[in-house]
Design a protein around this motif. Structure first.
Motif, PDB file in Angstrom:
ATOM      1  N   THR A 207       0.831  -1.192   0.000  1.00 32.06           N
ATOM      2  CA  THR A 207       0.000   0.000   0.000  1.00 32.06           C
ATOM      3  C   THR A 207       0.865   1.240   0.000  1.00 32.06           C
ATOM      4  O   THR A 207       1.793   1.351   0.795  1.00 32.06           O
ATOM      5  CB  THR A 207      -0.907   0.024   1.236  1.00 32.06           C
ATOM      6  N   ASN A 208       0.570   2.190  -0.879  1.00 32.19           N
ATOM      7  CA  ASN A 208       1.280   3.452  -0.905  1.00 32.19           C
ATOM      8  C   ASN A 208       0.522   4.427  -0.018  1.00 32.19           C
ATOM      9  O   ASN A 208      -0.630   4.763  -0.268  1.00 32.19           O
ATOM     10  CB  ASN A 208       1.351   3.970  -2.340  1.00 32.19           C
ATOM     11  N   THR A 209       1.151   4.888   1.035  1.00 27.60           N
ATOM     12  CA  THR A 209       0.474   5.764   1.989  1.00 27.60           C
ATOM     13  C   THR A 209       0.348   7.184   1.483  1.00 27.60           C
ATOM     14  O   THR A 209      -0.414   7.969   2.042  1.00 27.60           O
ATOM     15  CB  THR A 209       1.245   5.808   3.322  1.00 27.60           C
ATOM     16  N   GLY A 210       1.122   7.530   0.450  1.00 30.86           N
ATOM     17  CA  GLY A 210       1.107   8.889  -0.043  1.00 30.86           C
ATOM     18  C   GLY A 210       2.090   9.805   0.655  1.00 30.86           C
ATOM     19  O   GLY A 210       2.222  10.977   0.294  1.00 30.86           O
ATOM     20  N   TYR A 211       2.805   9.247   1.638  1.00 26.16           N
ATOM     21  CA  TYR A 211       3.799  10.044   2.351  1.00 26.16           C
ATOM     22  C   TYR A 211       5.052  10.175   1.489  1.00 26.16           C
ATOM     23  O   TYR A 211       5.601   9.189   1.024  1.00 26.16           O
ATOM     24  CB  TYR A 211       4.150   9.388   3.685  1.00 26.16           C
ATOM     25  N   THR A 212       5.506  11.397   1.256  1.00 24.17           N
ATOM     26  CA  THR A 212       6.688  11.624   0.429  1.00 24.17           C
ATOM     27  C   THR A 212       7.940  11.602   1.284  1.00 24.17           C
ATOM     28  O   THR A 212       8.074  12.385   2.222  1.00 24.17           O
ATOM     29  CB  THR A 212       6.583  12.966  -0.310  1.00 24.17           C
ATOM     30  N   TRP A 213       8.848  10.719   0.928  1.00 21.13           N
ATOM     31  CA  TRP A 213      10.061  10.500   1.707  1.00 21.13           C
ATOM     32  C   TRP A 213      11.064  11.618   1.477  1.00 21.13           C
ATOM     33  O   TRP A 213      11.163  12.169   0.385  1.00 21.13           O
ATOM     34  CB  TRP A 213      10.673   9.167   1.289  1.00 21.13           C
ATOM     35  N   THR A 214      11.836  11.964   2.517  1.00 22.99           N
ATOM     36  CA  THR A 214      12.915  12.937   2.402  1.00 22.99           C
ATOM     37  C   THR A 214      14.245  12.200   2.403  1.00 22.99           C
ATOM     38  O   THR A 214      14.564  11.488   3.356  1.00 22.99           O
ATOM     39  CB  THR A 214      12.885  13.944   3.566  1.00 22.99           C
ATOM     40  N   ASN A 215      15.007  12.350   1.336  1.00 24.07           N
ATOM     41  CA  ASN A 215      16.298  11.679   1.215  1.00 24.07           C
ATOM     42  C   ASN A 215      17.404  12.426   1.942  1.00 24.07           C
ATOM     43  O   ASN A 215      17.272  13.598   2.308  1.00 24.07           O
ATOM     44  CB  ASN A 215      16.700  11.551  -0.257  1.00 24.07           C
ATOM     45  N   ASN A 216      18.522  11.714   2.155  1.00 26.59           N
ATOM     46  CA  ASN A 216      19.751  12.300   2.694  1.00 26.59           C
ATOM     47  C   ASN A 216      19.556  12.929   4.065  1.00 26.59           C
ATOM     48  O   ASN A 216      20.181  13.945   4.400  1.00 26.59           O
ATOM     49  CB  ASN A 216      20.338  13.314   1.698  1.00 26.59           C
ATOM     50  N   THR A 217      18.718  12.307   4.850  1.00 21.79           N
ATOM     51  CA  THR A 217      18.548  12.681   6.247  1.00 21.79           C
ATOM     52  C   THR A 217      18.012  11.464   6.982  1.00 21.79           C
ATOM     53  O   THR A 217      17.429  10.555   6.365  1.00 21.79           O
ATOM     54  CB  THR A 217      17.597  13.875   6.414  1.00 21.79           C
ATOM     55  N   TRP A 218      18.222  11.410   8.287  1.00 27.18           N
ATOM     56  CA  TRP A 218      17.722  10.282   9.070  1.00 27.18           C
ATOM     57  C   TRP A 218      16.240  10.457   9.373  1.00 27.18           C
ATOM     58  O   TRP A 218      15.809  11.527   9.811  1.00 27.18           O
ATOM     59  CB  TRP A 218      18.503  10.155  10.378  1.00 27.18           C
ATOM     60  N   ASN A 219      15.477   9.402   9.113  1.00 26.85           N
ATOM     61  CA  ASN A 219      14.052   9.352   9.440  1.00 26.85           C
ATOM     62  C   ASN A 219      13.785   8.128  10.305  1.00 26.85           C
ATOM     63  O   ASN A 219      14.282   7.039  10.019  1.00 26.85           O
ATOM     64  CB  ASN A 219      13.200   9.255   8.173  1.00 26.85           C
ATOM     65  N   HIS A 220      12.985   8.308  11.334  1.00 23.13           N
ATOM     66  CA  HIS A 220      12.599   7.177  12.179  1.00 23.13           C
ATOM     67  C   HIS A 220      11.290   6.603  11.646  1.00 23.13           C
ATOM     68  O   HIS A 220      10.303   7.322  11.453  1.00 23.13           O
ATOM     69  CB  HIS A 220      12.413   7.627  13.630  1.00 23.13           C
TER      70      HIS A 220
END
Length: 206
Positions: free
Chosen positions: A1-14
């Motif tokens: 399922t694609n949640t529609g949340y756009t990922w941010t690259n080149n940074t740490w995400n929890h």
């Protein structure tokens, strides 16, 4: 399922994938981005960290502090993300204390030297983790001395077939994720449990 949340690259995400009472909630940086009903018991084999269950769609980047806690929904609403490495202690009074440490089945701090190939499970289970083209890296580190580096094409960690990592009832899977690019898929964890059921976490769009 694609949640529609756009990922941010080149940074740490929890990222936290939590099941509570038959409902999955995906949290990114402590904020719920998607919920869906799911009561399937995933009790098969082929669990990989950093890739899809068939070894495709490897993470393009780094993982740090990967933790799996069966039987516990650690987060049931938006939360403040951890500000230090996940603790290795479950005793009150410890300098770093986790009340659910004794329930934790897998804890990978990804620490080591640059280019290392040892991935230690710091949970009480001490599971054997086998890397394929994945290494520890000091290039990007969230906590500790290193993170796990995955090259995006053929890198993953294989976990042993064990009831300790079955996904039944409530559970929490979480990790810090640092993607350097976002292909169509970039899997934090993948598992095929037979019967057409599978679980995948970590699309480019979560």
């Amino acid at each position: 399922t694609n949640t529609g949340y756009t990922w941010t690259n080149n940074t740490w995400n929890h990222v936290a994938y939590v099941r509570a009472g038959g409902q999955i909630t995906i949290y990114v940086n402590g904020t719920s981005v998607y919920t869906v009903a799911d009561a399937i018991n995933y009790t098969g084999t082929n669990m990989l960290v950093g890739a899809y269950y068939d070894t495709a769609y490897s993470v393009v980047g780094y993982l740090d502090d990967f933790r799996y806690t069966p039987g516990i929904a650690r987060y049931t609403g938006n939360f403040t993300v951890p500000t230090q490495a996940y603790p290795n202690a479950g005793f009150v009074g410890s300098s770093s204390y986790d009340p659910f440490f004794f329930s934790t089945s897998l804890l990978l701090h990804m620490d080591g030297s640059n280019g290392g190939t040892t991935f230690t499970d710091s949970s009480l289970n001490g599971l054997t983790v086998t890397p394929t083209n994945a290494t520890t890296s000091t290039t990007q580190v969230k906590y500790g001395t290193a993170s796990g580096y995955f090259n995006g094409t053929s890198a993953y960690l294989t976990l042993p077939s064990s009831t300790d990592i079955n996904l039944t009832g409530d559970f929490t899977i979480e990790s810090w994720v640092y993607l350097t690019s976002t292909p169509s898929f970039s899997m934090v964890i993948g598992d095929n449990y037979g019967g057409g059921d599978y679980i995948e976490i970590g699309r480019a769009h979560v």
